[in-house]
Write an enzyme that holds these catalytic residues in place. Structure first.
Site, mmCIF file in Angstrom:
data_model
loop_
_atom_site.group_PDB
_atom_site.id
_atom_site.type_symbol
_atom_site.label_atom_id
_atom_site.label_comp_id
_atom_site.label_asym_id
_atom_site.label_seq_id
_atom_site.Cartn_x
_atom_site.Cartn_y
_atom_site.Cartn_z
ATOM 1 N N ASP A 8 10.286 0.216 -10.989
ATOM 2 C CA ASP A 8 9.204 1.728 -9.743
ATOM 3 C C ASP A 8 10.274 2.453 -9.803
ATOM 4 O OD1 ASP A 8 7.586 2.720 -7.924
ATOM 5 O OD2 ASP A 8 9.161 2.224 -6.497
ATOM 6 N N ASP A 10 9.976 5.544 -7.359
ATOM 7 C CA ASP A 10 10.455 6.744 -5.863
ATOM 8 C C ASP A 10 11.098 4.970 -5.292
ATOM 9 O OD1 ASP A 10 9.743 8.898 -6.663
ATOM 10 O OD2 ASP A 10 7.659 8.651 -5.436
ATOM 11 N N GLY A 45 4.842 3.444 -2.396
ATOM 12 C CA GLY A 45 4.257 3.028 -3.567
ATOM 13 C C GLY A 45 2.683 3.147 -3.219
ATOM 14 N N ILE A 46 2.061 3.934 -2.719
ATOM 15 C CA ILE A 46 0.472 4.123 -2.061
ATOM 16 C C ILE A 46 0.507 5.327 -2.853
ATOM 17 C CG2 ILE A 46 -0.845 4.245 -0.390
ATOM 18 C CD1 ILE A 46 -0.136 1.239 -0.124
ATOM 19 N N ARG A 48 -1.110 8.502 -4.374
ATOM 20 C CA ARG A 48 -1.577 10.145 -3.275
ATOM 21 C C ARG A 48 -2.408 9.939 -2.362
ATOM 22 N NH1 ARG A 48 -1.569 15.131 -7.534
ATOM 23 N NH2 ARG A 48 0.804 13.874 -8.261
HETATM 24 P P1 B16 Z 1 2.882 11.600 -6.467
HETATM 25 P P2 B16 Z 1 6.265 4.682 -6.317
HETATM 26 C C1 B16 Z 1 4.466 6.307 -5.533
HETATM 27 O O1 B16 Z 1 5.684 6.274 -6.040
HETATM 28 C C2 B16 Z 1 5.339 6.793 -3.794
HETATM 29 O O2 B16 Z 1 5.615 5.631 -3.745
HETATM 30 C C3 B16 Z 1 4.484 6.919 -2.952
HETATM 31 O O3 B16 Z 1 4.907 7.546 -1.852
HETATM 32 C C4 B16 Z 1 3.157 7.885 -3.352
HETATM 33 O O4 B16 Z 1 2.348 8.315 -2.496
HETATM 34 C C5 B16 Z 1 2.592 8.271 -4.856
HETATM 35 O O5 B16 Z 1 4.505 7.610 -5.423
HETATM 36 C C6 B16 Z 1 1.917 8.928 -5.502
HETATM 37 O O6 B16 Z 1 3.032 10.104 -6.062
HETATM 38 O O7 B16 Z 1 1.837 12.391 -5.514
HETATM 39 O O8 B16 Z 1 3.603 11.613 -7.318
HETATM 40 O O9 B16 Z 1 1.051 11.196 -7.974
HETATM 41 O O10 B16 Z 1 7.234 4.422 -5.953
HETATM 42 O O11 B16 Z 1 5.231 4.060 -7.258
HETATM 43 O O12 B16 Z 1 7.756 5.115 -7.931
HETATM 44 MG MG MG Z 2 9.262 2.755 -4.764
#
Ligand code: B16
Ligand code: MG
Length: 216
Positions: A8, A10, A45-46, A48
């Site tokens: 992953d 973030d 992980g959710i 946008r």
């Molecule tokens: P973006 P991951 C996720 O990344 C984030 O944890 C989550 O908080 C965010 O809303 C999502 O990416 C979408 O991100 O707006 O940059 O497309 O943890 O799967 O790496």
């Molecule tokens: Mg993450």
């Protein structure tokens, strides 16, 4: 036998949750309410748009689809100004050392992130060259806990799910890995990541051979 690692982004490789929080909070404030750090935990992980819907529900705000797209775009522009300042110094402790250990083996590495900004962030911190495959929010239609992101990662690495080990910091991400039929290493708090096969506070001190011995 484990032949591939799916990371992953973030919260595992870099800490962008604080920037997501700042940008979502500004949006919520502009709409007349606030979100706490604790609430933000549930957004990890959710995707946008799923995050936006949860925030609007929390603030009892109803918007049209086109208004939602406008706010999500505005939030992302703000988020990008924050993450564009990230450098190699923002890579989480122990990650680089762990990658050095991996490179001494035949284990392949893929990214499994729902973020549409993943490539740009990996380029910014200088880690993009380490990856054999990158699955990000531009390549998937379903966010975590759906297993799509990790199943596509396994396919791109040419491996079966049983040969993959997922590294995740979010509850939804751990579930996605388990739903993909993979073993999952939780990065964070064991009391939160209860479905992970094993949990570490971070990458500092993880010894690769010892880690793999848990999955033989
Ligand atoms: P973006 P991951 C996720 O990344 C984030 O944890 C989550 O908080 C965010 O809303 C999502 O990416 C979408 O991100 O707006 O940059 O497309 O943890 O799967 O790496
Ligand atoms: Mg993450």
């Amino acid at each position: 036998m484990i032949k591939g690692f799916l990371f992953d982004l973030d919260g595992v490789i870099v800490e962008t949750a604080i920037f997501h929080y700042q940008a979502w909070r500004k949006m919520a404030n502009d709409l007349g309410f606030d979100i706490s750090e604790e609430f933000n935990e549930g957004l990890k992980g959710i995707s946008r748009m799923d995050s936006l819907n949860l925030i609007l529900e929390h603030g009892n705000i109803v918007l049209t689809e086109s208004e939602k797209i406008d706010w999500a775009t505005k939030k992302n522009e703000h988020y990008l100004t924050l993450v564009s300042k990230m450098t190699a110094n923002d890579i989480l402790p122990g990650v680089k050392e762990f990658f050095t250990q991996i490179k001494q083996t035949d284990i392949k590495i893929a990214l499994g992130s729902v973020s549409k900004n993943a490539k740009m962030i990996l380029e910014g911190v200088g880690l993009i060259i380490e990856f054999d495959a990158i699955i990000d929010g531009t390549k998937i239609t379903k966010g975590k806990p759906d297993p799509e992101v990790f199943l596509k990662g396994a396919v791109e690495l040419g491996l079966s799910p049983e040969e993959c080990l997922v590294f995740e910091d979010a509850v939804a991400g751990v579930e996605a890995g388990k739903n993909a039929g993979m073993k999952v290493v939780g990065i964070g708090n064991a009391e939160v990541l209860t479905k992970a096969d094993i949990v570490f506070g971070g990458f500092e001190g993880i010894e690769l051979t010892q880690l793999l011995s848990n999955f033989q």
